[in-house]
Design an enzyme around this catalytic site. Structure first.
Site, PDB file in Angstrom:
ATOM      1  N   ASP A 154       0.839  -1.203   0.000  1.00 30.68           N
ATOM      2  CA  ASP A 154       0.000   0.000   0.000  1.00 30.68           C
ATOM      3  C   ASP A 154       0.874   1.253   0.000  1.00 30.68           C
ATOM      4  O   ASP A 154       0.617   2.209  -0.740  1.00 30.68           O
ATOM      5  CB  ASP A 154      -0.921  -0.021   1.222  1.00 30.68           C
ATOM      6  CG  ASP A 154      -1.737   1.251   1.355  1.00 30.68           C
ATOM      7  OD1 ASP A 154      -2.660   1.461   0.552  1.00 30.68           O
ATOM      8  OD2 ASP A 154      -1.442   2.050   2.270  1.00 30.68           O
ATOM      9  N   GLU A 163      -2.150  -5.480  -3.433  1.00 37.74           N
ATOM     10  CA  GLU A 163      -1.199  -4.661  -2.675  1.00 37.74           C
ATOM     11  C   GLU A 163      -0.070  -5.528  -2.129  1.00 37.74           C
ATOM     12  O   GLU A 163       1.096  -5.109  -2.106  1.00 37.74           O
ATOM     13  CB  GLU A 163      -1.912  -3.926  -1.548  1.00 37.74           C
ATOM     14  CG  GLU A 163      -2.812  -2.802  -2.039  1.00 37.74           C
ATOM     15  CD  GLU A 163      -3.487  -2.043  -0.915  1.00 37.74           C
ATOM     16  OE1 GLU A 163      -3.733  -0.841  -1.086  1.00 37.74           O
ATOM     17  OE2 GLU A 163      -3.774  -2.657   0.143  1.00 37.74           O
TER      18      GLU A 163
END
Length: 227
Positions: free
Chosen positions: A47, A119
């Site tokens: 992320d 992610e």
């Protein structure tokens, strides 16, 4: 082999295939040796890497954009909807390792699972090949969308905040009033409050999504038409 199949799709060959396995392992799979062997930690890292690379990408593509416009574009490129779109484009769901129970409940197509695994995959590529490798992957799947962004997209939270400011009201406040479900597939209920208007709440698989839904409900309540 799964490794070869996904490597062809993402145009990256892992030196440490253990990182790839970890990135594709859903928390519903319990390891005898390591309960942390799933994609959650790599998701956290991925992320951050995604946000950094997208920010730099937009900074270079749009040299005359204001900070506000760049922020709006970044939000659109890293939001859950975009992550799911990209995950589906590479059929990521079929590669996620999960329990039979999770898969039978539609886990391979679950938006939250797809977001998290994508992610985590970025995080794994970063650890395996460094920032350049992560950049190459992100540019491959995001740059076309970024390049063709003309008007900064409007998200519900931003619109609601701008509306509140135009009326002289304080900024809308958001509070989590409930969290349910297992850790790997939570459901958040968020309440939005603005000035004297009644509070409204909405649910989502992550806090950001629930906030956006709550903001959308409030905009509908005040009869605001999103352009």
């Amino acid at each position: 082999m799964i490794t070869n199949a996904i490597s062809k799709i993402i145009k990256y060959d892992f030196k440490n295939t253990q990182l790839l396995n970890e990135a594709l392992t859903h928390p519903s799979v319990l390891s005898k040796d390591n309960n942390n062997f799933n994609y959650e930690r790599l998701e956290f890292l991925g992320d951050a890497v995604l946000n950094l690379v997208i920010s730099e990408m937009l900074f270079n593509i749009f040299p005359y954009d204001t900070e506000g416009n760049l922020a709006k574009k970044k939000t659109a490129l890293v939001c859950g909807t975009k992550l799911v779109e990209i995950a589906q484009s590479i059929n990521l769901g079929i590669f996620i390792i999960m329990s039979d129970g999770e898969r039978s409940c539609g886990g391979a197509n679950n938006s939250n699972n797809l977001e998290n695994a994508l992610e985590a995959l970025i995080g794994a590529i970063y650890l395996d090949g460094g920032l350049k490798a992560a950049k190459d992957f992100i540019f491959l799947f995001w740059k076309n969308s970024a390049t063709h962004m003309k008007v900064p997209p409007q998200d519900a939270k931003t619109i609601l905040q701008e509306w509140a400011q135009s009326k002289g009201f304080p900024a809308p406040s958001y509070h989590i009033i409930n969290k349910s479900g297992p850790d790997h597939n939570p459901c958040f209920t968020v309440e939005v409050r603005i000035n004297s208007h009644e509070t409204l709440h909405a649910t989502g698989h992550n806090k950001k999504l629930a906030e956006q839904k709550a903001a959308s409900l409030m905009l509908a309540k005040i009869n605001y038409k999103i352009k």
